[in-house]
Design a protein around this motif. Structure first.
Motif, PDB file in Angstrom:
ATOM      1  N   GLY A  59       1.399  -0.877   0.254  1.00 28.36           N
ATOM      2  CA  GLY A  59       0.283   0.195   0.227  1.00 28.36           C
ATOM      3  C   GLY A  59       1.254   1.419   0.049  1.00 28.36           C
ATOM      4  O   GLY A  59       0.372   2.242   0.203  1.00 28.36           O
ATOM      5  N   GLU A  60       2.070   1.124  -0.135  1.00 27.68           N
ATOM      6  CA  GLU A  60       2.842   2.548  -0.276  1.00 27.68           C
ATOM      7  C   GLU A  60       3.068   2.718  -2.010  1.00 27.68           C
ATOM      8  O   GLU A  60       4.046   2.940  -2.014  1.00 27.68           O
ATOM      9  CB  GLU A  60       4.398   1.842   0.088  1.00 27.68           C
ATOM     10  N   HIS A  61       1.531   3.629  -1.765  1.00 26.04           N
ATOM     11  CA  HIS A  61       2.144   3.603  -3.378  1.00 26.04           C
ATOM     12  C   HIS A  61       3.546   4.808  -3.485  1.00 26.04           C
ATOM     13  O   HIS A  61       2.925   5.075  -5.045  1.00 26.04           O
ATOM     14  CB  HIS A  61       0.747   4.202  -4.031  1.00 26.04           C
ATOM     15  N   ALA A  62       2.823   5.997  -3.069  1.00 25.47           N
ATOM     16  CA  ALA A  62       3.893   6.553  -3.323  1.00 25.47           C
ATOM     17  C   ALA A  62       5.277   6.750  -3.393  1.00 25.47           C
ATOM     18  O   ALA A  62       5.830   6.949  -4.506  1.00 25.47           O
ATOM     19  CB  ALA A  62       3.954   7.814  -2.287  1.00 25.47           C
ATOM     20  N   ARG A  63       5.525   5.549  -1.888  1.00 25.41           N
ATOM     21  CA  ARG A  63       7.336   4.872  -3.057  1.00 25.41           C
ATOM     22  C   ARG A  63       7.301   4.133  -4.445  1.00 25.41           C
ATOM     23  O   ARG A  63       7.977   3.705  -4.675  1.00 25.41           O
ATOM     24  CB  ARG A  63       7.415   4.237  -1.299  1.00 25.41           C
ATOM     25  N   TYR A  64       7.066   3.460  -4.385  1.00 24.75           N
ATOM     26  CA  TYR A  64       6.245   2.606  -5.433  1.00 24.75           C
ATOM     27  C   TYR A  64       6.476   3.279  -7.223  1.00 24.75           C
ATOM     28  O   TYR A  64       7.292   2.969  -7.373  1.00 24.75           O
ATOM     29  CB  TYR A  64       4.935   1.770  -5.752  1.00 24.75           C
ATOM     30  N   LEU A  65       5.494   4.704  -6.735  1.00 27.24           N
ATOM     31  CA  LEU A  65       5.439   5.165  -8.291  1.00 27.24           C
ATOM     32  C   LEU A  65       7.196   6.299  -8.097  1.00 27.24           C
ATOM     33  O   LEU A  65       8.123   6.098  -9.644  1.00 27.24           O
ATOM     34  CB  LEU A  65       4.414   6.383  -7.876  1.00 27.24           C
ATOM     35  N   GLY A  66       7.589   6.301  -7.759  1.00 22.32           N
ATOM     36  CA  GLY A  66       8.764   6.907  -6.695  1.00 22.32           C
ATOM     37  C   GLY A  66      10.020   6.345  -7.019  1.00 22.32           C
ATOM     38  O   GLY A  66      11.246   6.714  -8.224  1.00 22.32           O
ATOM     39  N   ARG A  67      10.042   5.153  -7.072  1.00 23.34           N
ATOM     40  CA  ARG A  67      10.297   3.700  -7.601  1.00 23.34           C
ATOM     41  C   ARG A  67      10.467   4.099  -8.697  1.00 23.34           C
ATOM     42  O   ARG A  67      11.267   4.011  -9.644  1.00 23.34           O
ATOM     43  CB  ARG A  67      10.632   2.409  -6.730  1.00 23.34           C
ATOM     44  N   VAL A  68       9.641   3.827  -9.950  1.00 23.11           N
ATOM     45  CA  VAL A  68       9.021   3.463 -11.252  1.00 23.11           C
ATOM     46  C   VAL A  68      10.169   5.002 -12.089  1.00 23.11           C
ATOM     47  O   VAL A  68      10.266   5.164 -13.046  1.00 23.11           O
ATOM     48  CB  VAL A  68       8.190   3.159 -11.301  1.00 23.11           C
ATOM     49  N   ALA A  69       9.308   6.833 -11.370  1.00 26.91           N
ATOM     50  CA  ALA A  69      10.240   6.927 -11.736  1.00 26.91           C
ATOM     51  C   ALA A  69      11.390   7.351 -11.933  1.00 26.91           C
ATOM     52  O   ALA A  69      12.059   7.925 -12.949  1.00 26.91           O
ATOM     53  CB  ALA A  69       9.400   8.371 -11.253  1.00 26.91           C
ATOM     54  N   GLU A  70      11.796   6.996 -11.279  1.00 30.15           N
ATOM     55  CA  GLU A  70      13.693   6.604 -10.769  1.00 30.15           C
ATOM     56  C   GLU A  70      14.218   6.392 -12.357  1.00 30.15           C
ATOM     57  O   GLU A  70      14.758   6.771 -13.016  1.00 30.15           O
ATOM     58  CB  GLU A  70      13.895   5.982  -9.987  1.00 30.15           C
ATOM     59  N   SER A  71      13.528   4.559 -12.738  1.00 26.34           N
ATOM     60  CA  SER A  71      14.421   4.061 -13.328  1.00 26.34           C
ATOM     61  C   SER A  71      13.611   4.990 -14.837  1.00 26.34           C
ATOM     62  O   SER A  71      14.274   4.696 -15.663  1.00 26.34           O
ATOM     63  CB  SER A  71      13.243   2.617 -13.753  1.00 26.34           C
ATOM     64  N   LEU A  72      12.620   5.305 -15.046  1.00 25.76           N
ATOM     65  CA  LEU A  72      11.985   6.002 -16.046  1.00 25.76           C
ATOM     66  C   LEU A  72      13.146   7.033 -16.502  1.00 25.76           C
ATOM     67  O   LEU A  72      13.444   7.507 -17.279  1.00 25.76           O
ATOM     68  CB  LEU A  72      10.375   7.134 -15.509  1.00 25.76           C
ATOM     69  N   ASP A  73      13.272   8.173 -15.103  1.00 22.64           N
ATOM     70  CA  ASP A  73      14.783   8.590 -15.423  1.00 22.64           C
ATOM     71  C   ASP A  73      15.715   8.583 -16.097  1.00 22.64           C
ATOM     72  O   ASP A  73      16.653   9.332 -16.550  1.00 22.64           O
ATOM     73  CB  ASP A  73      15.162   9.170 -13.893  1.00 22.64           C
TER      74      ASP A  73
END
Length: 218
Positions: free
Chosen positions: A153-167
């Protein structure tokens, strides 16, 4: 018009309700959340859930749905294969995204947090490239350990990890990035990459709404 949606996570329900309200206010949505289908597909392969998926699609048809949209990329191909048996159109939420990606350019990067999603999404991009008569240079990226954050349920951290990969994806290596799961859509707003990032919910719902309208006018 009535559209049935087959989900494998409850987080998708408000996402698609909001998109419906914004883009397709006349569309009635019927949500069916079956988390166990993804669990079994990951453990035993997508084919292991084919019979259950067909039963769910038949129930949607009996309930008066004009079409079904499968929002889970891991079982989307299996769901679509059951359309004839169920007697109604079944759409994969990620197919319109794959077609758009092929149109953007040949260098496509597919990003996922589930290994079970990478293969089906990559195959779909290649299928759409074949339909369009275009060559595609495909690369896949698995965001390690992110899925555990989603399950917690840690969706903000989840999306943050994905965004780092996109970066980390640059214009020198990619023409477009494909987010292989609907749960990744909000990561597009968090990344600093200048490469176009495509997600499936809005494109998939638009295609399903159009299918429902065609059925009503036929």
């Amino acid at each position: 018009m009535k559209l049935a949606l087959l989900h494998t996570s409850p987080v998708h329900v408000p996402v698609f309700d909001a998109l419906r309200d914004a883009d397709h206010p006349g569309l009635v949505l019927r949500h069916d959340v079956r988390e166990e289908l993804l669990e079994r597909a990951r453990a035993d392969g997508p084919r292991s859930v084919a019979d259950d998926v067909r039963t769910l699609l038949e129930a949607a048809a009996a309930d008066g749905a004009d079409a079904v949209l499968c929002t889970c990329s891991s079982i989307g191909a299996v769901a679509q294969e059951q359309a004839a048996a169920a007697g109604l159109p079944v759409l994969r939420v990620d197919r319109p995204m794959a077609a758009r990606a092929v149109a953007e350019g040949p260098r496509v990067v597919v990003v996922a947090t589930l290994r079970s999603t990478l293969g089906p999404t990559a195959a779909l991009v290649e299928e759409e490239a074949g339909r369009a008569g275009r060559a595609v240079d495909l690369r896949t990226v698995l965001v390690e350990d992110a899925w555990e954050l989603f399950l917690a349920g840690e969706h903000a951290r989840y999306l943050g990890r994905v965004a780092e990969s996109l970066d980390a994806v640059t214009e020198d290596e990619a023409d477009v990035i494909v987010l292989a799961q609907a749960s990744l859509a909000d990561a597009a707003a968090r990344t600093r990459t200048t490469v176009p990032v495509l997600s499936s919910p809005r494109l998939g719902l638009a295609a399903a709404a159009a299918e429902c309208a065609r059925g009503k006018s036929a």
